[in-house]
Design a protein around this motif. Structure first.
Motif, mmCIF file in Angstrom:
data_model
loop_
_atom_site.group_PDB
_atom_site.id
_atom_site.type_symbol
_atom_site.label_atom_id
_atom_site.label_comp_id
_atom_site.label_asym_id
_atom_site.label_seq_id
_atom_site.Cartn_x
_atom_site.Cartn_y
_atom_site.Cartn_z
ATOM 1 N N UNK A 1 0.850 -1.197 0.000
ATOM 2 C CA UNK A 1 0.000 0.000 0.000
ATOM 3 C C UNK A 1 0.885 1.247 0.000
ATOM 4 N N UNK A 4 -0.411 7.226 2.322
ATOM 5 C CA UNK A 4 -1.474 8.180 2.001
ATOM 6 C C UNK A 4 -0.940 9.617 1.971
ATOM 7 N N UNK A 5 -1.590 10.460 1.191
ATOM 8 C CA UNK A 5 -1.171 11.860 1.095
ATOM 9 C C UNK A 5 -2.395 12.717 0.807
ATOM 10 N N UNK A 6 -2.207 14.037 0.821
ATOM 11 C CA UNK A 6 -3.300 14.937 0.456
ATOM 12 C C UNK A 6 -2.909 15.708 -0.794
ATOM 13 N N UNK A 7 -3.900 16.220 -1.523
ATOM 14 C CA UNK A 7 -3.587 16.906 -2.785
ATOM 15 C C UNK A 7 -2.655 18.102 -2.558
ATOM 16 N N UNK A 10 -3.200 21.697 -0.607
ATOM 17 C CA UNK A 10 -4.215 21.634 0.446
ATOM 18 C C UNK A 10 -3.538 21.327 1.777
ATOM 19 N N UNK A 11 -4.244 21.519 2.870
ATOM 20 C CA UNK A 11 -3.656 21.352 4.198
ATOM 21 C C UNK A 11 -4.607 20.653 5.150
ATOM 22 N N UNK A 12 -4.076 19.798 6.005
ATOM 23 C CA UNK A 12 -4.795 19.378 7.205
ATOM 24 C C UNK A 12 -4.529 20.435 8.268
ATOM 25 N N UNK A 13 -5.588 20.826 8.987
ATOM 26 C CA UNK A 13 -5.386 21.732 10.109
ATOM 27 C C UNK A 13 -5.405 20.920 11.395
ATOM 28 N N UNK A 14 -4.249 20.824 12.035
ATOM 29 C CA UNK A 14 -4.113 20.069 13.281
ATOM 30 C C UNK A 14 -4.824 20.831 14.406
ATOM 31 N N UNK B 40 -10.077 18.894 14.588
ATOM 32 C CA UNK B 40 -9.301 18.591 13.375
ATOM 33 C C UNK B 40 -10.098 19.084 12.178
ATOM 34 N N UNK B 41 -9.401 19.623 11.181
ATOM 35 C CA UNK B 41 -10.054 19.957 9.907
ATOM 36 C C UNK B 41 -9.202 19.424 8.772
ATOM 37 N N UNK B 42 -9.839 18.750 7.853
ATOM 38 C CA UNK B 42 -9.118 18.195 6.702
ATOM 39 C C UNK B 42 -9.615 18.890 5.437
ATOM 40 N N UNK B 43 -8.837 18.815 4.338
ATOM 41 C CA UNK B 43 -9.248 19.545 3.133
ATOM 42 C C UNK B 43 -10.520 18.976 2.498
ATOM 43 N N UNK B 47 -7.205 13.065 -2.405
ATOM 44 C CA UNK B 47 -6.845 12.298 -3.591
ATOM 45 C C UNK B 47 -7.907 11.229 -3.810
ATOM 46 N N UNK B 114 -6.879 8.637 7.465
ATOM 47 C CA UNK B 114 -5.751 9.057 6.632
ATOM 48 C C UNK B 114 -4.853 10.026 7.391
ATOM 49 N N UNK B 115 -5.446 10.961 8.123
ATOM 50 C CA UNK B 115 -4.683 11.941 8.903
ATOM 51 C C UNK B 115 -3.884 11.258 10.013
ATOM 52 N N UNK B 118 -0.910 9.476 8.557
ATOM 53 C CA UNK B 118 0.128 10.402 8.082
ATOM 54 C C UNK B 118 0.861 11.088 9.235
#
Lengths: 463, 463
Positions: A1, A4-7, A10-14, B40-43, B47, B114-115, B118
């Motif tokens: 596998x 995983x990643x994000x586009x 874009x950002x994850x807000x911790x 938490x906030x994700x985009x 993907x 996913x978060x 990562x």
């Protein structure tokens, strides 16, 4: 596998970041409400036709389009048509409604105009709205530029009163004062820029002049002179511009000098009058104790195709910070005309949330308590002590103290490591002695100091 | 120009609606924070590969996919390849990364997993997070079902302690208590459902049995019997099921009867023990004065492929409201395994924001003051009186009273019509007499009563 990643862009807000962002948004929301502005939220998806052609050719390119669903379920005979439509997607920037009829919000202004037109019969005008939502642009990501970012706008439509300009300036003042960001608010009028072009004898070259002037900060007067020449302004015109931008003194002094220089251009005098009135309303409304400044700046340009009256821009006024504008706006005459509702004048300002966030980080001006959320953790010693811990936990929360119990009976070191990583200010150690005496041992995580006290004393200390 | 519109299944939230939604979200946020949960906030965009295959075949169909940008700028020789990829979009539900590599968030659970994967090295486990964001699904829109809607989830991952189950039950209790929604929390364990299948002598038919049982409310026991037969359960098995679901009494009585009925199924006893422990923790933590109920319900099923332990569901317990569940959740064992991090157990609950909104409307339980925002408008009589109005406006706001001045010197009737449409509680009439006496006339909009008072009296009254 694969990992995983994000586009890109874009950002994850911790958790810490979300709290800091909420702090900014809540500060602004409270001010908007105090000023009688009303919240609006529009959907992330708009019909593509609503957005297309509103942001220029470059904007159209950067709109994120959503693929229509169920394409793979079409019948075989429909696929010829679909392939033709696909060709359109490949050959034109404007796409095809058979392939994509929806798109992601590109800004808050066009959805606002669309909303006003759709709800014109129900709304109370003048309509004062604020809106804080993410927007999406397929820009090339780079430092400080994201593909998903938040905008925050406040607008008044349906009134030409300059009180609105003053109210929005006060909102800027109040917001940056509360956020403790020292700022300079620059103010100008598109009418003065038009007058300047008239003074040069080239009224048709207003945009050329302002594009050049807008670079004054970066390239200096020599650079601007060169660019003005390249754009076809005669030396006599450049001389006029030089005189106008050389004016000094406070705002009133500047406006007086401009009145002399522009005495023969009606549009210039109109612009001067509007600036003067707006500033006068502003001084009646604004907080005198404010540390920031508001400054007439004739070289301020901002999206000229759009604005028709007063324009403003906010920059951070601190040596510690290097940052472009963190807010801007102005008066426009015919925004809703795009959707068929003519003659509704409006004025609006926006806040650059991401940049304000960065400025607050650079100034170290976020309130300290935002970091951890709950500020006390109860250690879990299991058995009877766990039951005692739960009763303490309940009483803390009943008293409004955000608290958590480590849920597992793990080794002491592991629990303390967790508390440390979560940046807890305190831990409570509910052991045998504490349970028997019905007391709590409260440990300050930073100093290591520990005291055995009553629960009430503990609540008082933590609140 | 055609009339503007918004995509099917999406909504504009008008000011009153935004305020009511904020009231729900703020109530929940405050409780999450009190319980030590972290935001938490994700985009919005993930993907596509992150989402595909996670929601079943139907889910894959309903994911909104975003068209890659710049397709029309590809070189001629790349278009052959693009056309091949387009064929894939038409022939398979899984699309093509050359045409679409991003998609809109479909739920909050997969982005959370996913978060966590990562950020596993930075996070403090157990990680308690809450998340409140919109999600998008290309479902056929119908009453109460939207293509853009909000989810609100709270989860704890990295701990198997049943204290977590109890904490989440308390969060439900606390939230619905504060929102003043009477509810019944149903609780069950997937382990009891597995035990039930064993009792029937058909452990492999657990899903058949629960799917049938889940309909008990709708089709009654006769209907369930019929469906169980169709699904291949023998009469002896149906007899066993009948016994189990016939148990009555309070939760403790029910668990005791279950212990007898399931005495020979280890997994059943395990489930009973877990329910018993969770409820015991819950009663130590929960608010005794709460009006709602928590009830062991062996027919509760919920997304079985996902959950492995305790499961819960919340329904509104009022004659005035007809509504399905307004919340639900449970324990899962291997969510992050999807992205390569094995063995991280978790438990979570979600709140159905849109349904909670509808329930509050039906119960008429929103706080009254949410409607208008600013509760006082100053009438604009122009000239000297306008200047006086501005000074009053400033002082009201300085005292924290949300207020607005009608910005134009319009006819009195027009200004009052605006105040009425904005649902203002009061208007202030700053006329000649008031200005000369330095007083304000405050008019109660509902009663029409009007009094001339000092500004301080006015502030006291409005606060």
């Amino acid at each position: 596998m694969s990992k995983p990643s994000i586009p890109q862009g874009t950002r994850d807000f911790s958790p810490v970041v979300v709290r800091k962002r909420q702090y900014i948004l809540n500060t602004l929301r409270d001010i908007f409400e105090l000023y009688g502005f009303q919240p609006l939220e529009t959907p992330a998806m708009e019909n593509l036709v609503t957005l297309t052609g509103k942001y220029g050719e470059e904007g159209d390119r950067l709109i994120f389009k959503i693929l229509n669903n169920g394409l793979h379920e079409k019948k075989e005979q429909d696929k010829v048509k679909l392939n033709e439509e696909w060709d359109k997607v490949l050959s034109r920037p404007y796409s095809s409604p058979v392939v994509t009829e929806r798109a992601l919000r590109y800004d808050l202004t066009i959805p606002f105009a669309r909303y006003v037109v759709m709800n014109q019969n129900e709304l109370a005008f003048p309509f004062r709205r604020y809106q804080m939502q993410p927007v999406w642009r397929a820009d090339r990501p780079q430092a400080g530029r994201y593909r998903e970012f938040w905008q925050c706008d406040a607008d008044v439509v349906g009134s030409t009163s300059l009180i609105n300009e003053a109210e929005l300036l006060c909102i800027y003042q109040s917001a940056f004062h509360q956020l403790q960001i020292p700022v300079k608010i620059k103010i100008n009028s598109r009418k003065l820029l038009a007058a300047l072009a008239e003074l040069c004898g080239t009224p048709e070259k207003m945009i050329d002049i302002t594009v050049a002037l807008d670079k004054l900060d970066k390239i200096g007067w020599d650079g601007v002179t060169k660019e003005l020449r390249e754009r076809g302004i005669e030396d006599a015109g450049i001389e006029q511009i030089s005189k106008v931008i050389s004016i000094t003194g406070d705002n009133q002094a500047k406006l007086e000098q401009l009145s002399t220089l522009m005495a023969n251009t009606p549009i210039g005098l109109e612009g001067i009058g509007e600036l003067s009135t707006s500033l006068s309303y502003y001084s009646g409304l604004a907080d005198a104790g404010w540390g920031g400044t508001i400054e007439v700046d004739i070289s301020l340009a901002r999206g000229l195709n759009y604005y028709t009256g007063v324009i403003v821009e906010v920059v951070c006024d601190s040596d510690k910070v290097k940052m472009g504008s963190i807010g801007g706006g102005g008066r426009y005459d015919d925004l809703t005309g795009l959707f068929g509702l003519k003659g509704l004048s409006g004025v609006g300002v926006s806040f650059g949330i991401d940049r304000i966030y960065d400025v607050l980080e650079q100034l170290d001006a976020f309130p300290a308590q935002l970091a951890s959320g709950a500020k006390v953790m109860l250690v879990n010693f299991g058995g009877e002590n766990e039951r005692y811990a739960i009763s303490v936990l309940k009483q803390l929360r009943d008293a409004g103290v955000a608290a958590e119990l480590y849920p597992d009976v793990a080794k002491f070191d592991k629990q303390m490591k967790y508390a440390n990583k979560r940046a807890m200010a305190y831990v409570i150690l509910p052991g045998d002695e504490e349970r028997e005496k019905q007391l709590v041992s409260l440990k300050n995580f930073a100093t290591g100091a520990q005291q055995m006290i009553t629960l009430q004393e503990c609540v008082d200390l933590l609140k």
